[in-house]
Motif scaffolding. Sequence first.
Motif, short mmCIF file in Angstrom:
data_model
loop_
_atom_site.label_atom_id
_atom_site.label_comp_id
_atom_site.label_asym_id
_atom_site.label_seq_id
_atom_site.Cartn_x
_atom_site.Cartn_y
_atom_site.Cartn_z
N SER A 6 42.75 32.61 41.69
CA SER A 6 42.02 32.34 42.93
C SER A 6 42.07 33.57 43.83
CB SER A 6 42.64 31.13 43.65
OG SER A 6 43.98 31.41 44.01
N GLY A 7 41.29 33.52 44.92
CA GLY A 7 41.33 34.59 45.90
C GLY A 7 40.15 35.53 45.88
N GLY A 8 39.24 35.36 44.92
CA GLY A 8 38.08 36.22 44.87
C GLY A 8 37.12 35.92 46.02
N GLY A 9 36.12 36.77 46.14
CA GLY A 9 35.13 36.58 47.19
C GLY A 9 34.25 37.80 47.36
N LEU A 10 33.50 37.79 48.46
CA LEU A 10 32.60 38.89 48.79
C LEU A 10 33.23 39.72 49.90
CD1 LEU A 10 29.82 40.31 48.69
CD2 LEU A 10 29.03 38.61 50.34
N VAL A 11 33.29 41.02 49.70
CA VAL A 11 33.91 41.91 50.67
C VAL A 11 33.11 43.21 50.73
CG1 VAL A 11 35.51 42.92 48.98
CG2 VAL A 11 36.13 42.89 51.41
N GLN A 12 33.15 43.87 51.86
CA GLN A 12 32.46 45.14 51.99
C GLN A 12 33.28 46.29 51.41
OE1 GLN A 12 31.55 45.46 56.20
NE2 GLN A 12 29.58 44.44 55.92
N THR A 13 32.61 47.37 51.11
CA THR A 13 33.30 48.57 50.63
C THR A 13 34.40 48.97 51.62
OG1 THR A 13 31.35 49.39 49.47
CG2 THR A 13 33.02 51.00 50.07
#
Length: 123
Positions: A6-13
């Motif tokens: 778990s813990g994935g997601g969308l993040v910026q550079t």
Amino acid sequence: VQLQASGGGLVQTGGSLRLSCAASGRTFSRGHMGWFRQAPGKGREFVAAISWSGAVRYDAASVRGRFTIHRDNAKNTVYLQMNSLKPEDTAVYYCAADQGGNLPVSRYEYDYWGQGTQVTVSS
């Protein structure tokens, strides 16, 4: 051994994420643990691994200095702290467990796999 990532997601550079992998079943504290990733159209590649005691750690050159693997045997959990994320880190991340001798870096040596968690880094 059952593994739940778990813990994935969308993040910026440049951002950070922490992945977790919770283990259940056979004795987790005596198993080596690893993280792998697979980007679209590519094979599953090694990211990092940690020995059962936490004393030995390996990581891929592409993530060195940015990603850190650690584990908490009391919580049956292994973590992957990911900092300074780049678009090329975008992939599905898998945790894996091995009950063997030496700490492996090859995916073929791991016995158990979690279901994967998506990490997407936007530019």
